[in-house]
Scaffold this active site. Sequence first.
Site, PDB file in Angstrom:
ATOM      1  N   TYR A 573      75.492  84.687  54.373  1.00  0.00           N
ATOM      2  CA  TYR A 573      76.362  84.542  53.192  1.00  0.00           C
ATOM      3  C   TYR A 573      76.713  85.916  52.618  1.00  0.00           C
ATOM      4  O   TYR A 573      77.819  86.358  52.685  1.00  0.00           O
ATOM      5  CB  TYR A 573      75.701  83.645  52.142  1.00  0.00           C
ATOM      6  CG  TYR A 573      76.622  83.341  50.986  1.00  0.00           C
ATOM      7  CD1 TYR A 573      77.605  82.364  51.117  1.00  0.00           C
ATOM      8  CD2 TYR A 573      76.533  84.029  49.777  1.00  0.00           C
ATOM      9  CE1 TYR A 573      78.476  82.090  50.072  1.00  0.00           C
ATOM     10  CE2 TYR A 573      77.394  83.760  48.721  1.00  0.00           C
ATOM     11  CZ  TYR A 573      78.363  82.789  48.873  1.00  0.00           C
ATOM     12  OH  TYR A 573      79.216  82.520  47.833  1.00  0.00           O
ATOM     13  N   SER A 654      82.533  79.598  52.525  1.00  0.00           N
ATOM     14  CA  SER A 654      83.044  80.210  51.312  1.00  0.00           C
ATOM     15  C   SER A 654      83.063  81.738  51.490  1.00  0.00           C
ATOM     16  O   SER A 654      83.758  82.248  52.360  1.00  0.00           O
ATOM     17  CB  SER A 654      82.206  79.771  50.111  1.00  0.00           C
ATOM     18  OG  SER A 654      82.850  80.056  48.909  1.00  0.00           O
ATOM     19  N   ASP A 742      89.638  70.853  48.108  1.00  0.00           N
ATOM     20  CA  ASP A 742      88.870  72.044  47.743  1.00  0.00           C
ATOM     21  C   ASP A 742      89.655  72.817  46.697  1.00  0.00           C
ATOM     22  O   ASP A 742      90.603  73.535  47.026  1.00  0.00           O
ATOM     23  CB  ASP A 742      88.600  72.914  48.974  1.00  0.00           C
ATOM     24  CG  ASP A 742      87.619  74.052  48.665  1.00  0.00           C
ATOM     25  OD1 ASP A 742      87.350  74.303  47.473  1.00  0.00           O
ATOM     26  OD2 ASP A 742      87.129  74.676  49.619  1.00  0.00           O
ATOM     27  N   HIS A 781      84.923  71.493  48.337  1.00  0.00           N
ATOM     28  CA  HIS A 781      84.294  72.730  48.772  1.00  0.00           C
ATOM     29  C   HIS A 781      82.947  72.487  49.446  1.00  0.00           C
ATOM     30  O   HIS A 781      82.455  73.325  50.184  1.00  0.00           O
ATOM     31  CB  HIS A 781      84.120  73.657  47.567  1.00  0.00           C
ATOM     32  CG  HIS A 781      83.832  75.082  47.930  1.00  0.00           C
ATOM     33  ND1 HIS A 781      84.706  75.861  48.664  1.00  0.00           N
ATOM     34  CD2 HIS A 781      82.770  75.878  47.670  1.00  0.00           C
ATOM     35  CE1 HIS A 781      84.199  77.062  48.826  1.00  0.00           C
ATOM     36  NE2 HIS A 781      83.017  77.097  48.232  1.00  0.00           N
TER      37      HIS A 781
END
Length: 807
Positions: A573, A654, A742, A781
Amino acid sequence: MASSVAAPAAPRALPTYPESKPSDTADVLHGTTVPDPFRHLEEVGSDETKAWVAAQVDCTQGYFESAGIAGRASEIAQKLTSVWDYDKVYPPHKEGEWYYFAKKVGTANQPVVMRAREATLEGLASAEPFLNVNEDYPSGTVALSAIAYSDDGKYVAYGLSKGGSDWFQIRVRRTSDGVDLEDIVPWARYSSISWRKDGAGFFYNRYRADPGVTLPNLRREGEPAPTLADPRADAAASAPAAAGGGGVEAGMETGANTDQMVYYHEIGTHPSSDRLVYQAEDPEWIMGVEVTDDGKYLLVCPGSGCDHVNRVFVADISGEAWAAWLAAADEAAAASPTPGAVAVGEGPQMPLRRLVDDFRGEFEYLTNEGTLFWFKTNLDAPRGRVITLTLPGADADDVAWLAAGFDAEVAVPESPTGRGEVLESACITGDSGLEGARPVLILRYLADVVSSVRIYDPSNTAAGFSEVALPAPGSASRTSARRDASEVFFAFESLVHAGSVLRLGLADAAPLLTPGASIACEAVLHTAVPGHDPNDYVSEQSFFESKDGTKVPLFLCRHKDAALPARTLLYGYGGFTISLPPYFSAARTVWMKELGGVYALANIRGGGEYGEEWHRAGSLRTKQNTFDDFCAAAEHLQRTGVTTPALTAIQGGSNGGLLTLACSLQRPELFGAVISQVPVADMLRFHRFTIGSAWCTDYGNAEKSEEDFRYMLTYSPLHNVKPVAEGGQTLPATLICTADHDDRVVPLHTYKMLATLQSVAGASPGQTRPLLGRIEVDAGHGAGKPLSKVIQEVAELYAFMEHELAA
């Protein structure tokens, strides 16, 4: 290790991509012309975009069918459904006479809120359902997005969202009989819910109704329409405000979210009568709102972007101060053109005192004793500490006090053991009034991405810290405690342990506060996953060296019989101070046991694993460190024989989707497959859409800053796709995933990125791997996605990676 299903053998035939019809659209930023040929795909609701999306869905499905991926995904989905068919309980919290907790029930699409009289193994096992959206909304696409209980436990306010949207509507349920009141509060988003001490109403955050957006009607089948009187003269015409005004469905809009407000809703009244408490002075602020433990104060905490910083404004909501504000609000409502209500964003705001009036640090409220407030903070402590602040007297000069820098007393210092640990959470509990009880701090730390829990008595600092004994190295989370409670609960899990709910009794604090003591917890529940034995897996942590010499942690997990090198899924991430501790996933057991794969978790810079300094080292104009760390993780795995480039897949969502796209474009030779989920791809325009402006604190703003623009242009995935010469380095097999609802990272990022990849690289003679999109319908999302959709998505991702990662 035996695999129950064999991987299909199928040739790698590339699909024929849909035409994307580029235009000559371009922006000029800081004197540089930046082409944006697929700008028209930002119109996500246009007929042209819808037709393009349908063609992309057909293209991907066609490839999956021809390559055998679809059939394999069906087989894997059966395995996933089997391993996901288990119950998991999350830490309970006591409200009134009941313990409430969330429970994952088998393969139900959404968790169920349960309640029990006792938080024991027997009590939790015999709990009753209290709030079950699976029964109320059988489609599975309606999710619980917020929940808060009144202090006396008589009511619960809860938010419902549909299709994965961040918009939610607040409803109120009576706990005595489980019946919903008629209160339905619309247009909540990124909202806290906090009750007044007397249970008469609650504070929440909302935005103005968007005439171009329709909120879903979330009344249950057979449920009558609310009859609460709308004081507005044109009530009939304005009724859609609760269910939507018109235009696109909520979650499918792309406009920026600005001007958040704090409101107060009184139980049993129409939402048009709600009173404005505070409107943000900066249109991009997002605010937390919380009533203090003693019920005397309301805290309004505006935040700046996604940085962990906030201001602290304080309002007296007791006695005469509360009565005076209510009277002023009622007077304004009576004088309005629609007596009884004022327009959204109008009316007298609540007087607020400014305890902290800049963004020097994060201040997370823990408790207060009168005007003495306790906060967890990163102020002058990038790894976190606990401080106290005293609110000046009512006649004090707040401006002068703030200008003096205010005096903060340190209650718990930063990294108190000297091991560099990061304070993840803190709470004060144990003040139950029982004999021998006294308030103590429960502190949860992260050291080298492994959790520890400590107990500290702020009234006896000489006693030092006592350590709570955890079952194994892993992750403690979801601390559940009240100040007036005699117990605290938290969850524990690791890469191989499915999880436990642990209870720490605090009825008598004295034995817990022996310096250096190791305190045992009671495990009130263990999670059992069908066919899963932790002893069948090998998990370990190691450290690798990144490009600039920085040591970066890496977790590795595999089945004990896996043969190396193996297909390896590397996850990361690296942003927004979000840490990735080792956590359990039932789906990963299928990847490791059934597919023979290895799972790797890289704790790269940009996250919060080592505090704010680690975050800053991978954000703004150091963002390249994040990509370098991730690529170095892949090189480490390949160098140590765990895998090979052809067998390496990378996955992230993301900000992690940005990560995987950027790395695949910068170092395509390292990877065989790329999974980019709901990615941020257009780094020059992201701030224009929904909540994107908040991300400027992590990425920068290409329009406002030329330096940001020059830096972001070097890694923005959308702007770094190049043709692949014949015989050149092909891009890895790529699957970009998004969802039509989203409204956080809007799907236009995926649409434009996919069109660019296919039109530039995909049309090149040297591109030999597929570049595809997976576009989910009626999903967002990620939060609140029905389990049935999760299973289908994971099955297709695993089947895609298995097919594309060929030795």
